[in-house]
Design an enzyme around this catalytic site. Structure first.
Site, mmCIF file in Angstrom:
data_model
loop_
_atom_site.group_PDB
_atom_site.id
_atom_site.type_symbol
_atom_site.label_atom_id
_atom_site.label_comp_id
_atom_site.label_asym_id
_atom_site.label_seq_id
_atom_site.Cartn_x
_atom_site.Cartn_y
_atom_site.Cartn_z
ATOM 1 N N ASP A 474 -43.580 -28.744 -16.829
ATOM 2 C CA ASP A 474 -42.305 -29.213 -16.272
ATOM 3 C C ASP A 474 -41.227 -28.140 -16.379
ATOM 4 O OD1 ASP A 474 -40.551 -31.032 -15.155
ATOM 5 O OD2 ASP A 474 -41.042 -32.640 -16.554
ATOM 6 N N ASP A 543 -39.797 -37.492 -8.820
ATOM 7 C CA ASP A 543 -39.593 -38.511 -9.854
ATOM 8 C C ASP A 543 -39.339 -39.873 -9.231
ATOM 9 O OD1 ASP A 543 -39.986 -36.830 -11.943
ATOM 10 O OD2 ASP A 543 -37.917 -36.814 -12.658
HETATM 11 C C1 GLA Z 1 -39.105 -34.794 -15.731
HETATM 12 C C2 GLA Z 1 -40.384 -35.148 -15.005
HETATM 13 C C3 GLA Z 1 -40.815 -36.536 -15.373
HETATM 14 C C4 GLA Z 1 -41.019 -36.616 -16.868
HETATM 15 C C5 GLA Z 1 -39.740 -36.194 -17.577
HETATM 16 C C6 GLA Z 1 -39.946 -36.110 -19.067
HETATM 17 O O1 GLA Z 1 -38.036 -35.533 -15.270
HETATM 18 O O2 GLA Z 1 -40.229 -35.025 -13.631
HETATM 19 O O3 GLA Z 1 -42.012 -36.877 -14.698
HETATM 20 O O4 GLA Z 1 -42.076 -35.784 -17.236
HETATM 21 O O5 GLA Z 1 -39.281 -34.933 -17.127
HETATM 22 O O6 GLA Z 1 -38.803 -35.729 -19.745
#
Ligand code: GLA
Length: 721
Positions: A474, A543
């Site tokens: 990420d 997301d």
């Molecule tokens: C980001 C990712 C999510 C999750 C969060 C965790 O927003 O896109 O899918 O993994 O971080 O903090």
């Protein structure tokens, strides 16, 4: 694939569908003679139209018709007559202009790697490369243009390398290509959007002036994708001319289409020159990222097909490139930071029961991270939450018959972390200025080798400590406060050096852990680009997990990126991002258009819902080859409806998906015609207990049942009899 006609000094590059013709003029200027539908032979009798144009400067006082301002240049530099956006700019003791002239060329089978950068690849049977050396004698600067022709894939890749001669230069700008078209009858297509609404397919008519997109966030970003296409205004899914370009890069980029007073168009793409300057000492070189160019007259379906095939075969690498991907469950929306080992195991057990194959532990397993305010950088398991460590947890997950996967955000550091306390200078910062925060976190300085080495080693240690088969990588903020004003006021190298550092980390981890499946993420699709897809064959598209919100996100993503690379999850209702309640069936049908996963607390579901999920998983396994490796057709799109079919390469299986957003009174019947089927074959659909001819499905189509329900969807699977 590449022909060179010495007498006319013409290069004719041919792919399956298009020709690309370059000519060296008498004064050694390199120009583009043609890019479009394939022709057998370029006669050169179709002469260049020279014309005296007011205010277009001439390199010689003897000929007022010859001007760099109006010619279709192959790689432009301005300052000596061309007033359009240039591809290159250097500054040195001779000023900023370059007079680049042909010096030599070579043609060879295969294709070289680009040092430190992700790039397409192919063996000697499938790709041939032309390198043209351009030279400016006054400043002793050389530019090498590379063209790699993937004939069968209908692609030419382009890149440029600059080599300083006897004096140092400041490279102020370097695009991967510019390309001049003789008219401006185009719409520009790009993918725009925002967080939670990535890759919105955007069409803009080209008028006189310049349309450009780009990023200076240090990542390609949620709202811009390194992709641009010029399409004839009448182009449809099935027909019409489209020129498309991608950049294989993950940082600051620019892409533009510019029209001129005399209605020509220049297309260009490459590194963003904002906050860019690279110092080249004598003899040093700088390599641009690679761009992918294609042309089709088969409309957007043709463009999508070429793009998917090229990326799947010549960009995604490693063990998983051609492998079916596992169906995963991710605990993020199910638990957020609030989990214990017991909770995770009960979630994993339910997942195993419904046939899910990979369990992914998301954020919150390390340091003392119980919220997003701390611990990034401390990649050490939290024994309070995981008393048996990652090793113990992974073993339990493995014992349930599933692979274990883990979330990381290695490029970041929290102020409240041991790493920051030990190495505050590893966070990107300007001495004397306070930090700028985003999600309360800071970015590690990947332009420093020791920081990259720390990331490589800390991630490797974790991956070696337990049986981990998958990593979600990420990146949850963009880069600010770059320090180069102190390091060297003549340089603006930071952003590109960051990306080179990132690519070194990813290359090393790919080599060390060939059996780990990597998925990239940046708050969803904040860095979903071809640079990342080279190292990580799949990406978490957004997301936003709402099935209806996903429709346009997935449509934009799969416009250019293969369905196999597009992470698509079923989540809980009411949806956590938008509060919408959609049927589980629709959430499943939409997620099954990509790389299926689940992201909800299965332990909270009714048994009927678990049964439905088990059926979805079983169904997906039966269509996975088709969805992940088949051909993808967008069949119909209105403000209220979406329809697709995916079809296996051998045309034996078809997956038809239809979604209607809102129910309407007395709505007209909807008929959808399928595409790409074998017209001679008979296809059987178990759900309908009916057989249809392939020609019937393509010509008569299917009439969608009249259902009075919002968020209605259906999925029909047809198998060849
Ligand atoms: C980001 C990712 C999510 C999750 C969060 C965790 O927003 O896109 O899918 O993994 O971080 O903090």
């Amino acid at each position: 694939m590449i022909e060179y006609k010495e007498c006319k000094r013409l290069f004719h590059l041919k792919t399956r569908e298009f020709s690309y013709v370059i000519q060296i003029l008498e004064n050694n200027l390199l120009i583009n003679r043609y890019f479009g539908k394939k022709i057998k032979y370029f006669s050169d009798d179709n002469k260049i139209a020279y014309q005296d144009r007011a205010f277009s400067p001439n390199p010689t006082s003897k000929d007022r018709t010859f001007s760099l301002d109006t010619l279709p240049l192959e790689f432009s530099s301005n300052g000596l007559g061309d007033f359009r956006t240039s591809a290159i700019e250097v500054s040195n003791e001779y000023g900023t202009a370059l007079d680049l002239k042909y010096k030599s060329h070579r043609i060879y089978q295969g294709k070289d790697y680009l040092k430190g950068l992700p790039a397409s690849f192919g063996n000697e049977d499938v790709v041939e490369t032309l390198e043209i050396e351009l030279y400016d004698s006054l400043s002793d600067v050389t530019v090498v243009l590379s063209y790699s022709v993937f004939e069968e894939r209908n692609v030419i890749t382009r890149s440029a390398k600059v080599i300083a001669g006897k004096t140092a230069i400041h490279l102020e700008k370097l695009l991967s290509f510019t390309l001049d078209f003789p008219h401006k009858d185009f719409d520009v297509h790009t993918l725009t959007g925002r967080y939670g609404y990535e890759k919105e397919w955007t069409k803009t008519p080209l008028t006189q002036g310049k349309y450009s997109i780009g990023s200076i966030r240090g990542a390609s970003s949620h709202s811009r994708t390194p992709f641009i296409a010029l399409a004839s205004p009448e182009a449809t899914e099935q027909s019409g001319e489209i020129y498309s370009a991608h950049l294989i890069y993950s940082g600051n980029f620019t892409a533009f289409a510019e029209t001129t007073a005399i209605h020509t168009t220049r297309l260009g793409m490459g590194l963003n020159d904002e906050k860019f300057r690279w110092v080249l000492e004598p003899g040093q070189e700088f390599q641009s990222p690679e761009a992918i160019l294609s042309y089709t007259d088969k409309g957007f379906t043709g463009m999508t097909r070429d793009s998917h095939e090229f990326i799947r075969h010549h960009l995604t690498r490693g063990t998983f490139a051609q492998k079916e991907r596992p169906i995963l469950i991710n605990n993020w929306e199910g638990t957020y930071f609030d989990f214990t080992e017991d909770k995770l195991i009960s979630l994993a057990s339910e997942a195993a029961k419904v046939g899910i194959e990979l369990f992914v532990l998301d954020d919150g397993w390390f340091g003392k991270r119980n919220s997003d305010t701390c611990s990034l950088g401390d990649w050490v398991e939290n024994r309070e939450k995981l008393p048996n460590g990652l090793k113990g947890l992974a073993k339990k997950v493995n014992d349930l018959g599933m692979t274990f996967g883990l979330w990381f955000e290695p490029e970041m550091v929290s102020e409240d972390s041991d790493l920051y306390r030990e190495h505050p200078n590893w966070a990107i910062q300007i001495t004397g200025r306070g930090h700028t925060y985003s999600r309360e976190q800071l970015v590690l300085d990947l332009s420093q080798d020791e920081v990259c080495d720390y990331i490589i080693e800390s991630v490797s240690n974790v991956l070696n400590s337990a049986n981990i088969g998958y990593v979600k990588w990420d990146m949850n903020r963009n880069i600010t406060n770059i320090p180069e004003n102190q390091a060297n006021h003549e340089k603006h190298e930071f952003y590109h050096r960051y990306i080179l550092g990132l690519y070194r980390i990813l290359e090393t981890l790919n080599q060390r852990f060939p059996n780990v499946l990597f998925e990239s993420c940046s708050g969803g699709g904040g860095r979903n680009d071809l640079g990342m897809l080279y190292y990580m064959p799949q990406a978490w598209a957004s997301d936003n997990t709402d099935a209806i919100g996903r429709l346009s996100i997935q449509e934009g993503t799969s416009l250019i990126y293969p369905t196999i690379s597009m992470g698509s999850h079923v989540s809980a209702v009411p949806n956590h991002q938008v509060g919408r309640i959609t049927p589980l069936e629709t959430r499943g049908n939409v997620a099954m258009l990509g790389n299926l996963g689940y992201e909800l607390d299965l332990t909270q579901l009714e048994s009927s819902e678990l049964e439905e999920i088990a059926e979805q998983v079983e169904t997906y396994k039966s269509i996975r080859q088709t969805v992940q490796f088949g051909d993808y057709y967008r069949l119909q799109k209105t403000d209220n409806t979406y329809a697709y079919n995916l079809i296996s390469k051998d045309k034996s299986q078809v997956v038809f998906t239809f979604v209607k957003i809102l129910s309407q009174p007395e709505a007209p019947f909807i008929r959808v015609r399928l595409e790409g089927l074998d017209p001679e074959a008979t296809y059987y659909c178990e759900k309908l207990s009916a057989s249809f001819g392939g020609d019937e499905l393509m010509n008569i189509g299917l009439t969608i049942p009249y259902v009075q329900k919002d968020y209605f969807s259906l999925q029909y699977i047809f198998n060849k009899k």
